[in-house]
Design a protein around this motif. Structure first.
Motif, PDB file in Angstrom:
ATOM      1  N   GLY A 302      -8.151   2.806  -4.254  1.00 60.91           N
ATOM      2  CA  GLY A 302      -6.433   1.487  -4.316  1.00 60.91           C
ATOM      3  C   GLY A 302      -6.125   0.777  -5.069  1.00 60.91           C
ATOM      4  N   ASN A 303      -6.893  -0.117  -5.735  1.00 62.75           N
ATOM      5  CA  ASN A 303      -6.870  -1.284  -6.722  1.00 62.75           C
ATOM      6  C   ASN A 303      -6.431   0.594  -8.040  1.00 62.75           C
ATOM      7  N   ALA A 304      -7.034   1.734  -8.336  1.00 62.66           N
ATOM      8  CA  ALA A 304      -6.540   2.520  -8.862  1.00 62.66           C
ATOM      9  C   ALA A 304      -5.030   2.311  -8.408  1.00 62.66           C
ATOM     10  N   VAL A 305      -4.861   2.562  -7.353  1.00 65.94           N
ATOM     11  CA  VAL A 305      -2.971   3.070  -7.287  1.00 65.94           C
ATOM     12  C   VAL A 305      -2.403   1.918  -8.067  1.00 65.94           C
ATOM     13  N   ALA A 306      -2.891   0.739  -7.784  1.00 66.41           N
ATOM     14  CA  ALA A 306      -1.991  -0.628  -7.554  1.00 66.41           C
ATOM     15  C   ALA A 306      -1.724  -0.320  -9.843  1.00 66.41           C
ATOM     16  N   THR A 387       0.493   1.478  -2.408  1.00 66.67           N
ATOM     17  CA  THR A 387       1.703   1.884  -2.704  1.00 66.67           C
ATOM     18  C   THR A 387       2.465   0.859  -2.895  1.00 66.67           C
ATOM     19  N   MET A 388       2.991   1.008  -1.422  1.00 71.60           N
ATOM     20  CA  MET A 388       4.070   0.132  -1.460  1.00 71.60           C
ATOM     21  C   MET A 388       3.895  -1.334  -2.745  1.00 71.60           C
ATOM     22  N   ARG A 389       2.901  -1.577  -2.475  1.00 71.08           N
ATOM     23  CA  ARG A 389       2.560  -2.758  -3.880  1.00 71.08           C
ATOM     24  C   ARG A 389       3.201  -2.831  -4.956  1.00 71.08           C
ATOM     25  N   SER A 390       2.529  -1.318  -5.467  1.00 74.55           N
ATOM     26  CA  SER A 390       2.605  -1.670  -6.730  1.00 74.55           C
ATOM     27  C   SER A 390       3.691  -0.868  -7.143  1.00 74.55           C
ATOM     28  N   GLY A 391       5.002  -0.693  -6.338  1.00 76.77           N
ATOM     29  CA  GLY A 391       6.600  -1.033  -6.616  1.00 76.77           C
ATOM     30  C   GLY A 391       7.454  -2.056  -5.821  1.00 76.77           C
ATOM     31  N   LYS A 447       6.687   9.019   2.592  1.00 78.34           N
ATOM     32  CA  LYS A 447       7.562  10.164   2.169  1.00 78.34           C
ATOM     33  C   LYS A 447       9.291   9.978   2.470  1.00 78.34           C
ATOM     34  N   LYS A 448       9.915   8.847   2.848  1.00 82.74           N
ATOM     35  CA  LYS A 448      10.815   8.127   1.646  1.00 82.74           C
ATOM     36  C   LYS A 448      11.039   7.596   0.424  1.00 82.74           C
ATOM     37  N   ARG A 449       9.809   7.384   0.209  1.00 80.58           N
ATOM     38  CA  ARG A 449       9.831   6.907  -0.801  1.00 80.58           C
ATOM     39  C   ARG A 449      10.157   5.428  -1.587  1.00 80.58           C
ATOM     40  N   VAL A 450      10.203   4.295  -0.649  1.00 78.00           N
ATOM     41  CA  VAL A 450      11.059   3.521  -0.496  1.00 78.00           C
ATOM     42  C   VAL A 450      10.483   2.364  -1.215  1.00 78.00           C
ATOM     43  N   TRP A 451       9.328   2.693  -1.791  1.00 80.97           N
ATOM     44  CA  TRP A 451       8.264   1.532  -3.265  1.00 80.97           C
ATOM     45  C   TRP A 451       8.658   2.219  -4.295  1.00 80.97           C
ATOM     46  N   VAL A 452       9.183   3.168  -4.873  1.00 84.41           N
ATOM     47  CA  VAL A 452       9.715   3.591  -5.243  1.00 84.41           C
ATOM     48  C   VAL A 452      10.206   2.554  -6.662  1.00 84.41           C
ATOM     49  N   ASN A 453      10.130   1.607  -7.692  1.00 81.87           N
ATOM     50  CA  ASN A 453      10.763   0.384  -8.061  1.00 81.87           C
ATOM     51  C   ASN A 453      10.060  -0.042  -9.169  1.00 81.87           C
ATOM     52  N   ASN A 454      11.046   0.253 -10.454  1.00 84.58           N
ATOM     53  CA  ASN A 454      10.499  -0.634 -11.973  1.00 84.58           C
ATOM     54  C   ASN A 454      11.155  -1.830 -11.674  1.00 84.58           C
TER      55      ASN A 454
END
Length: 459
Positions: A302-306, A387-391, A447-454
């Motif tokens: 999880g830390n690696a994901v973040a 994953t959600m947090r990373s974005g 699946k909806k990729r709501v987390w993909v955010n800069n």
């Protein structure tokens, strides 16, 4: 297969990042196990006292984690974008937040100490609740001395990790836990001419080890500014740009609330478990200590994901971030299956190390076997959360994590504890089973990729 598994270069990058964190977590967990065994030698009341107090401190610790994590989302993306000044400002934000959290924590613990402890002391099978409550209060007041170094060290080591510098946090953590175990043996049992302080000695050892860890991290950072660029002139000014401060707060407030409410929800769940008596409290503490030893491998993913996904999002590589995230989740779930098998096999032998009642050992073993069945589910939901947090989707993570815990998991715990004759193990299974709903929700969001955010360029 290439969609779900990376090449050698991918896993080399992941291993360079996570191995130091895994080593640190493993040693910490092993030392926690040794500490738990030492305290366990003092009796059920002592185990329960430490468990209750640590449950209370978990709320504070996770609030600090939430605050540093809120700024850490930006740290990872600033670092991925090569913005050193942005990284420094996020570090300053962490220090300000920690100072406020320390003041609030001291006020709450010193004002409501008796009430907080009493909430977890329920008459039941085995144990003296009056003695346990007094031991818990003694432990709490010593542990308060350690919240300052804990918060400062969290600011430094979290920033190091977000900048891919995981070796020094490992070193400081290892030295701290080794210091802790030596001092625990010395002060709990009165070895080498020291007084036998029992539970209070365990608290003193923990506080000293936290100061050791903080000093190592701070000194290492400020004596090697070439590697840890975020400390260069970081204290020449203490304020950060107002717009950035507001942006971090807006994005971070749900995350801070999330950690606070999640830890509160877990504390309430533990309180529900405590209705089965001190043996249940002690067994839950024993089981949690051992379970943590086996979960740290896939929780580290999880830390690696973040960190890795956050850096790719900050660099504008959205497709790369999606690909990395998918492969890290798969890796985490596979590792959780391996750890589940290991825990199932070893649980009966580990509980025999404790000098406590046979009934307590049986409850602890049952909890561990139940937990092993849920490891893949734990890994998946944990990686989904990060994953959600990373974005920067912190409000989504707030709903996904703490709101779910308080509105789904806790009500189940409350109901089965008050209106059924379920055993401690049966209660645990019911509460953990609610996470199947959480996993289904997480799958939809992935699946909806709501987390993909800069967030450093879009906000």
């Amino acid at each position: 297969m290439k969609k779900y598994f990376g090449d050698k270069a991918f896993y080399r990058t992941v291993l360079r990042l996570v191995v130091p964190m895994i080593v640190q977590s493993t040693i910490t967990s092993l030392v926690n196990l040794v500490d738990n065994l030492m305290v366990g030698g003092l009796g059920t009341e002592s185990i329960a006292a430490v468990a209750v107090t640590n449950q209370l401190f978990m709320v504070f610790n996770l609030v600090i984690f939430g605050g540093t994590g809120a700024a850490g989302i930006f740290t990872a993306q600033f670092f991925g974008n090569g913005d050193d000044e942005g990284v420094k400002n996020t570090f300053r934000w962490k220090m300000w937040f920690s100072a406020i959290a320390i003041a609030a924590g001291l006020a709450v613990f010193m004002t409501f100490d008796d009430q907080l402890i009493a909430a977890f002391m329920t008459e039941g099978d085995g144990g003296n609740t009056v003695l346990a409550a007094q031991l818990a209060k003694n432990y709490l007041y010593v542990m308060l001395i350690g919240i300052i170094p804990f918060a400062i060290n969290s600011c430094y080591t979290s920033t190091m990790k977000e900048c891919n510098k995981t070796f020094m946090p490992m070193v400081s953590g290892v030295v701290a836990v080794l210091t802790n175990v030596v001092l625990n043996y010395t002060l709990i049992f009165g070895k080498f001419g020291a007084p036998a302080l029992g539970v209070t000695g365990a608290a003193v050892a923990t506080v000293i080890s936290r100061y050791v860890e903080m000093f190592i991290s701070v000194i290492a950072a400020h004596t090697n500014k070439r590697e840890y660029r975020f400390v260069r002139d970081v204290y020449k000014r203490i304020f950060i740009p107002g717009e950035l401060a507001i942006t971090i707060f807006k994005k971070g407030f749900p995350l801070i609330c999330n950690e606070g409410f999640w830890s509160l929800g877990m504390a309430l769940i533990s309180q529900a478990y405590s209705t089965r008596g001190l043996q249940a409290v002690a067994a839950h503490s024993i089981a949690n200590t051992i379970i943590h030893l086996f979960t740290m491998v896939f929780f580290t993913m999880g830390n690696a994901v973040a960190i890795l996904v956050g850096q790719q999002l900050g660099a504008g590589d959205t497709e790369g971030a999606i690909d990395t995230d998918r492969k890290l989740i798969v890796t985490g779930v596979i590792s959780s299956v391996v750890m589940a098998f290991a825990l199932t096999v070893t649980a009966p032998f580990i509980v025999e190390l404790y000098k406590t009642e046979p009934a307590t050992k049986e409850i602890a073993k049952g909890i561990m076997w139940a937990a092993a069945c849920f490891f893949p589910l734990m890994s998946y939901t944990h990686c989904t959360y990060f994953t959600m947090r990373s974005g920067g989707k912190t409000f989504v993570t707030f709903l996904f994590d703490s709101v779910f815990t308080c509105l789904a998991s806790y009500p189940v715990a409350f109901f089965v504890s008050r209106f059924t004759a379920f055993t401690m193990v049966q209660m645990y299974i019911c509460v953990e089973a609610t996470n199947f709903i959480k996993a289904a929700i997480g799958s939809v969001m992935l699946k909806k990729r709501v987390w993909v955010n800069n967030i450093i360029n879009n906000d």
